[in-house]
Design a protein around this motif. Structure first.
Motif, PDB file in Angstrom:
ATOM      1  N   UNK A 177      23.869 -12.195 -39.778  1.00 42.42           N
ATOM      2  CA  UNK A 177      23.228 -12.729 -40.684  1.00 42.42           C
ATOM      3  C   UNK A 177      22.104 -12.266 -39.975  1.00 42.42           C
ATOM      4  N   UNK A 178      21.168 -11.739 -39.449  1.00 48.42           N
ATOM      5  CA  UNK A 178      20.206 -11.435 -38.952  1.00 48.42           C
ATOM      6  C   UNK A 178      20.343  -9.747 -39.577  1.00 48.42           C
ATOM      7  N   UNK A 179      21.316  -9.291 -39.631  1.00 56.75           N
ATOM      8  CA  UNK A 179      21.127  -7.422 -39.723  1.00 56.75           C
ATOM      9  C   UNK A 179      21.217  -7.774 -41.684  1.00 56.75           C
ATOM     10  N   UNK A 180      22.018  -8.439 -41.628  1.00 51.89           N
ATOM     11  CA  UNK A 180      21.951  -8.847 -43.249  1.00 51.89           C
ATOM     12  C   UNK A 180      20.884  -9.342 -44.141  1.00 51.89           C
ATOM     13  N   UNK A 181      19.756 -10.187 -43.407  1.00 48.02           N
ATOM     14  CA  UNK A 181      18.276 -10.766 -44.002  1.00 48.02           C
ATOM     15  C   UNK A 181      17.611  -8.813 -43.488  1.00 48.02           C
ATOM     16  N   UNK A 182      18.096  -8.527 -42.531  1.00 47.14           N
ATOM     17  CA  UNK A 182      17.023  -7.453 -42.251  1.00 47.14           C
ATOM     18  C   UNK A 182      16.787  -6.264 -43.248  1.00 47.14           C
ATOM     19  N   UNK A 183      18.143  -6.071 -43.826  1.00 44.37           N
ATOM     20  CA  UNK A 183      18.427  -5.131 -44.914  1.00 44.37           C
ATOM     21  C   UNK A 183      18.025  -5.377 -46.040  1.00 44.37           C
ATOM     22  N   UNK A 184      17.898  -6.851 -46.652  1.00 42.43           N
ATOM     23  CA  UNK A 184      17.173  -7.754 -47.779  1.00 42.43           C
ATOM     24  C   UNK A 184      15.518  -7.526 -47.477  1.00 42.43           C
ATOM     25  N   UNK A 185      15.343  -7.762 -46.294  1.00 41.86           N
ATOM     26  CA  UNK A 185      13.943  -7.668 -46.188  1.00 41.86           C
ATOM     27  C   UNK A 185      13.077  -6.240 -46.511  1.00 41.86           C
ATOM     28  N   UNK A 186      13.944  -5.331 -46.208  1.00 39.64           N
ATOM     29  CA  UNK A 186      13.514  -3.575 -45.725  1.00 39.64           C
ATOM     30  C   UNK A 186      13.535  -3.328 -47.420  1.00 39.64           C
ATOM     31  N   UNK A 207       3.564 -14.704 -47.188  1.00 41.65           N
ATOM     32  CA  UNK A 207       4.555 -13.408 -48.211  1.00 41.65           C
ATOM     33  C   UNK A 207       6.393 -13.717 -47.911  1.00 41.65           C
ATOM     34  N   UNK A 208       6.724 -13.703 -45.878  1.00 40.49           N
ATOM     35  CA  UNK A 208       7.974 -13.599 -45.526  1.00 40.49           C
ATOM     36  C   UNK A 208       8.716 -14.113 -46.006  1.00 40.49           C
ATOM     37  N   UNK A 209       7.910 -16.275 -45.972  1.00 38.02           N
ATOM     38  CA  UNK A 209       8.886 -17.336 -46.281  1.00 38.02           C
ATOM     39  C   UNK A 209       8.165 -17.476 -47.674  1.00 38.02           C
ATOM     40  N   UNK A 210       7.013 -16.870 -48.486  1.00 37.20           N
ATOM     41  CA  UNK A 210       7.106 -17.577 -50.649  1.00 37.20           C
ATOM     42  C   UNK A 210       7.545 -16.669 -51.325  1.00 37.20           C
ATOM     43  N   UNK A 211       7.694 -15.582 -50.772  1.00 36.03           N
ATOM     44  CA  UNK A 211       7.400 -14.376 -51.744  1.00 36.03           C
ATOM     45  C   UNK A 211       9.009 -13.437 -51.631  1.00 36.03           C
ATOM     46  N   UNK A 212       9.640 -13.409 -49.859  1.00 35.95           N
ATOM     47  CA  UNK A 212      10.481 -12.633 -49.899  1.00 35.95           C
ATOM     48  C   UNK A 212      11.719 -13.208 -49.621  1.00 35.95           C
ATOM     49  N   UNK A 213      12.220 -14.117 -49.193  1.00 41.53           N
ATOM     50  CA  UNK A 213      12.834 -15.579 -49.093  1.00 41.53           C
ATOM     51  C   UNK A 213      13.553 -16.583 -50.010  1.00 41.53           C
ATOM     52  N   UNK A 214      12.408 -16.653 -51.092  1.00 37.32           N
ATOM     53  CA  UNK A 214      13.382 -16.869 -52.006  1.00 37.32           C
ATOM     54  C   UNK A 214      14.473 -16.007 -53.229  1.00 37.32           C
TER      55      UNK A 214
END
Length: 263
Positions: A177-186, A207-214
């Protein structure tokens, strides 16, 4: 009452509230589901097992550890719809009761993995640098182990129980899961709305939890639903090896813990 106010009440007609209209987005999703046979069949299967998990223990004809004398390895019949096992226990009743654990525990373990993996992937992908390097190497070390071996190591260390199985499956699923999320965040951290949030002076956590995560939530949830199925298979494998959920049964006047062997 003031005559003018009374006149206004008489002149203003009372408009009844309009009935609530169904959400068009919901009906649109239902129509798309109805036109996709594969998705409709999968939904029916999912709803079926959810219903069995809810009402299964109430409609089970026998107890899960109720032994029928002389009914060992019996074929399906009117008395035992799916036959009996090597101890004379009704397989159909055990299926109805066990469905609740097989729905609940994999969902909890994947939820734990999504929480841990999303947090780790967000931090690694957004911060980058040496934080990203350390986290990625740690996840690579965990993924180097075969999953069943990793589950066995964790469960043998902390003991076999329902809670520990959830913890083991959650920890073992976290690296993927962490590798998938990391790729999306990059990919998402270079978007315009992230740059606009930085210009507004927003903090990195915001920015991480209100802009990127949604914006990354869709693929994460889809991946989590797929992993629930794999978690069910892993739980079955652990139960076959005697390290699954332990159940207390009455044997010979004392309480004993069954761990996949005959007492």
């Amino acid at each position: 009452m003031d005559p003018e106010e009374h006149l206004e009440q008489l002149e203003t007609p009372s408009i009844p509230p309009s009935p609530a209209k169904p959400d068009p987005q919901v009906w649109r999703r239902v129509r798309l589901l109805a036109h996709n046979p594969t998705a409709a069949a999968a939904t029916l299967v999912l709803v079926f097992w959810l219903v069995i998990a809810i009402i299964g223990p109430a409609i089970a004809p026998y107890g899960t550890d109720e032994i029928s004398s002389g009914a060992v390895w019996k074929a399906p019949s009117a008395a035992h719809l799916m036959g009996t096992d090597h101890l004379g226990r009704d397989i159909f009743s055990r299926l109805l009761v066990g469905a609740r654990q097989m729905v609940l525990l994999p969902t909890l373990s994947v939820s734990l993995a999504l929480f841990l993996g999303t947090s780790i992937g967000l931090l690694a992908g957004y911060r980058g640098g040496w934080i990203d390097e350390i986290i990625v190497r740690m996840m690579d070390v965990m993924m180097a182990f075969p999953m069943i071996m990793l589950y066995l190591m964790i469960i043998v260390s902390i003991g076999a129980s329902a809670v520990n199985v959830v913890i083991a499956l959650g920890i073992g699923t976290t690296p993927g899961v962490s590798r998938l999320v990391r790729g999306l965040v990059l990919d998402l951290r270079n978007r315009e709305y992230v740059a606009a949030a930085k210009m507004r002076g927003e903090s990195g956590w915001y920015i991480m939890f209100h802009e990127i995560l949604p914006n990354a939530l869709g693929p994460i949830l889809v991946d989590g639903l797929v992993r629930i199925g794999y978690a069910c298979f892993s739980m079955g494998a652990l139960g076959f090896l005697g390290l699954g959920c332990r159940r207390q049964i009455r044997t010979g006047g004392r309480w004993s813990a069954r761990r996949g062997r005959h007492w």
